[in-house]
Design a protein around this motif. Structure first.
Motif, PDB file in Angstrom:
ATOM      1  N   LEU B  56       0.492  -0.812   0.179  1.00 30.75           N
ATOM      2  CA  LEU B  56       0.113  -0.164  -0.323  1.00 30.75           C
ATOM      3  C   LEU B  56       0.849   1.048  -0.182  1.00 30.75           C
ATOM      4  O   LEU B  56       1.684   1.494   0.903  1.00 30.75           O
ATOM      5  CB  LEU B  56      -0.644  -0.163   1.340  1.00 30.75           C
ATOM      6  CG  LEU B  56      -1.499   1.471   1.590  1.00 30.75           C
ATOM      7  CD1 LEU B  56      -2.877   1.002   0.489  1.00 30.75           C
ATOM      8  CD2 LEU B  56      -2.283   0.810   2.750  1.00 30.75           C
ATOM      9  N   GLN B  57       1.264   2.198  -1.543  1.00 32.15           N
ATOM     10  CA  GLN B  57       1.665   3.480  -0.911  1.00 32.15           C
ATOM     11  C   GLN B  57       0.855   4.801  -0.061  1.00 32.15           C
ATOM     12  O   GLN B  57      -0.716   4.416  -1.181  1.00 32.15           O
ATOM     13  CB  GLN B  57       1.952   3.877  -2.809  1.00 32.15           C
ATOM     14  CG  GLN B  57       2.377   2.637  -3.590  1.00 32.15           C
ATOM     15  CD  GLN B  57       3.876   2.250  -3.166  1.00 32.15           C
ATOM     16  OE1 GLN B  57       4.595   2.075  -2.078  1.00 32.15           O
ATOM     17  NE2 GLN B  57       4.425   1.071  -3.743  1.00 32.15           N
ATOM     18  N   MET B  58       1.291   4.937   0.797  1.00 34.63           N
ATOM     19  CA  MET B  58      -0.196   5.353   1.553  1.00 34.63           C
ATOM     20  C   MET B  58       0.195   7.244   0.633  1.00 34.63           C
ATOM     21  O   MET B  58       1.487   7.595   0.469  1.00 34.63           O
ATOM     22  CB  MET B  58       1.133   6.166   2.735  1.00 34.63           C
ATOM     23  CG  MET B  58       0.767   4.755   3.559  1.00 34.63           C
ATOM     24  SD  MET B  58      -0.543   4.864   4.078  1.00 34.63           S
ATOM     25  CE  MET B  58      -0.939   4.868   5.575  1.00 34.63           C
ATOM     26  N   ASP B  60      -0.520   7.752  -2.481  1.00 30.24           N
ATOM     27  CA  ASP B  60      -0.324   7.866  -3.667  1.00 30.24           C
ATOM     28  C   ASP B  60       0.975   8.088  -4.400  1.00 30.24           C
ATOM     29  O   ASP B  60       1.358   8.655  -5.390  1.00 30.24           O
ATOM     30  CB  ASP B  60      -2.017   8.267  -4.453  1.00 30.24           C
ATOM     31  CG  ASP B  60      -1.831   7.623  -5.334  1.00 30.24           C
ATOM     32  OD1 ASP B  60      -1.485   6.370  -5.709  1.00 30.24           O
ATOM     33  OD2 ASP B  60      -2.766   8.071  -6.445  1.00 30.24           O
TER      34      ASP B  60
END
Lengths: 137, 499
Positions: B56-58, B60
């Protein structure tokens, strides 16, 4: 012993600091500033007030228990973090919209949360320390 | 999305606990939240088991720039076990923690510990890992000093100072590493290190500093002093929670770092890690034999058990890593349950001195069985989970031509059995000596209310898990082998995170 000049200055200083903190909070996204430093500035106003009037006066001034201020700040930041999920984006993505001519977005909400949290935290710390040191009596 | 839930859920509960202070049924809401956390962990676990890795890329931001949360098989498994332990200790604390501590935020800070632990398991960025360590440290420090009894404060000062030193080492190492490599994302650092033929020597100081930080956190041998000095002071349920979660996070991070970075300088790190492992096993178990306090014996055993895990890591074969992962999970469960039983004994008798206690089997046979299961699982008796863990590790040691280390591990197992039998005889079998009966009644604010149902349920559930983990070991071991394979292949991790 009351010191009238100091009391006046401390009261004035508090409002000036809060106003300046709000200014820093709002300019924070593109220029130096932001939620954390704004929170510290606002709290320093309360610190001066507490030194002059005692910690109970500060607690009376902010009406609610600092604990609720901390909770509200965390809540605001959490909300800003999970809003993008409803757009199908990863958490904490910035979402921007326009309100008239002003750009508003979730980073502002996050910063506000940090501001409230830091203010509440420092007020809570200083009032507790002053209670332990028996500053008021 | 699901990857961030184990962090957001405890945070939401903390906010709730901040905003609603005087609320009667707080403990039941906490148990419900802990249960919800178990459900999300199961979801995360099943999805990770299906797909291998999740990220998950916090915010974005793509991988080397933003903060990445990564869940691979190893970390998802750890999150699951941690959530089970947390549910057990939360249910246990419904009756075991006094009203005063509850209303001053016991649940708030225990969820803080959970958030820090989950965050460290999922972090894919070194600095983020450091921040989660700090979250965990602060929350656990408050829990440890919570209530402000004299010996508690003494223990928590030692705990705080030594763990802060560990944080200094860690952050200094991060700074050096960032100066040399120019990145903080774990996958990015790993990919940059892979480009070298041999690891350049100027990077090693950074890793040494980080290793010392993890070794203090994980209570490995030259750095374990904080653990036995502090773990016997707070309320029993807090010790149980810490023994299940805190040191294991240090070990988890060590395994993660070894499998991503340190393996490249294998000839330097392997003897070091194996040496530390052997010393931890032997010294932990030998110092434990001289103790006569229930919780102190168990605390010293944490050091020895952690040595087993590090030994599996030091072998650095798939079998060794799989054994280490299984042993880590087994140890989290068994150790926590042993401490839960110690807490029950304390609540009944007001002391944990083995010389005073006695006759517990006659009065509380159920709890004697719970202790039997967890203690002899720690010692490694056959149908229980500890046997499987030790079997895997010793087999891996023999296969990797480290016969001496495997023999030491066996020998340490005997000493573990000796300590556990000592507790069993002194606390449960020996007839209670009325002459020596303690004059001091149990401290009022620690004594439980009448109904120990919640305590029995949580400890019994843990005991059941330990037995099941031993009997139905084969699917778990298969899973551990899969997890170890993906750990042994860091290229997979790098490719997955960066693309």
């Amino acid at each position: 012993m009351r010191n009238l000049i100091l009391e006046k200055i401390a009261t004035l200083f508090l409002y000036v600091m809060i106003g300046f903190a709000l200014f820093l909070l709002l300019r924070g996204h593109n220029s130096p500033g932001g939620g954390f430093i704004a929170g510290i500035l606002a709290a320093s106003g309360f610190l001066m007030y507490a030194i002059v009037f005692g910690s109970e006066a500060v607690l009376k001034k902010i009406v609610v228990n600092p604990r609720y201020i901390i909770g509200t700040g965390l809540l605001l930041s959490l909300i800003s973090a999970i809003i993008p999920i409803f757009w199908g984006l990863p958490p904490m993505t910035a979402i921007w919209g326009t309100l008239g001519k002003i750009h508003v977005g979730t980073p502002l909400l996050f910063d506000t949360g940090v501001f409230v949290l830091v203010t509440g935290m420092i007020i809570s710390i200083i009032t507790n320390i002053m209670d332990v040191l028996k500053w008021n009596s | 999305m699901i990857v961030s839930l184990p962090i957001f859920l405890p945070l939401s509960f903390m906010i709730f606990a901040f905003l609603f202070r005087h609320y009667r049924g707080r403990e039941y809401i906490a148990v419900a939240a802990a249960f919800l956390n178990v459900i999300t962990s199961i979801l995360l676990f099943s999805q990770t088991a299906r797909e291998g890795m999740l990220k998950l890329q916090m915010g974005d931001w793509p991988a080397p720039y933003g903060i990445t949360l990564v869940s691979d098989r190893f970390s998802a498994f750890m999150v699951l076990i941690a959530s089970l332990i947390f549910l057990a200790t939360t249910a246990y604390s419904v009756r075991s923690v006094d009203w005063n501590r509850k209303s001053f935020g016991y649940y708030l800070f225990s969820f803080g510990v959970l958030m820090g632990v989950n965050g460290s398991f999922l972090a894919g960025d070194i600095f983020n890992l450091y921040v989660w360590f700090e979250v965990m440290l602060m929350a656990s420090f408050i829990l440890m000093s919570h209530g402000g009894e004299r010996q508690q404060l003494e223990g928590s000062i030692k705990y705080l100072i030594l763990n802060l030193i560990s944080s200094f080492f860690f952050v200094a190492g991060i700074g050096l590493l960032y100066g040399k490599i120019g990145s903080l994302n774990m996958a990015d650092i790993a990919s940059k290190l892979m480009k070298y033929e041999t690891m350049p020597p100027e990077i090693n100081p950074a890793f040494i500093l980080i290793f010392v930080g993890f070794a203090i956190k994980g209570a490995l041998v030259p750095f374990f002093f904080w653990l036995p000095a502090s773990y016997h002071t707070p309320p029993p349920v807090v010790t149980a929670l810490f023994s299940g979660l805190l040191t294991k996070v240090g070990i988890y991070s060590l395994i993660r770092f070894y499998s991503l970075f340190l393996y490249q300088h294998h000839e330097f790190w392997q003897p070091l890690i194996l040496g530390v492992a052997v010393l931890s096993m032997v010294i932990g178990v030998i110092t434990a034999t001289s103790q006569f306090e229930f919780r102190k014996i168990l605390s010293f055993h944490i050091i020895s058990q952690v040595g087993y895990v590090v030994m599996g890591l030091g072998l650095y074969t798939i079998a060794g890593l799989a054994g280490a992962i299984y042993f880590l999970a087994h140890n989290m469960l068994s150790k926590t349950n042993a401490f839960l039983v110690a807490g029950y004994v304390y609540h009944q008798k007001g002391t944990l001195n083995l010389k005073i206690l006695g006759g517990f089997y006659k009065k509380h046979p159920l709890w004697a069985i719970f202790f039997f299961i967890s203690a002899f699982s720690l010692a490694g008796l056959p149908p229980l989970s500890g046997f499987v863990g030790k079997f895997l590790l010793i087999k891996a040691g023999i296969e990797a031509d480290h016969l001496g280390i495997a023999l030491i591990a066996l020998f340490v197992g005997f000493f573990t059995l000796f300590s556990m039998v000592k507790i069993w005889i002194e606390v449960f079998w020996k007839p209670e000596d009325n002459m020596k009966k303690l004059k001091r009644i149990p401290q009022q604010n620690w004594s439980i209310q009448q109904n120990p149902l919640w305590m029995t349920l949580s400890s019994g559930g843990m005991a059941l898990l330990i037995v099941l983990g031993g009997i139905f070991a084969s699917p778990i071991v298969d899973y551990c082998y899969l997890a170890a394979e993906s750990l042994m292949n860091p290229q997979l991790y790098v490719d997955f995170v960066l693309n």
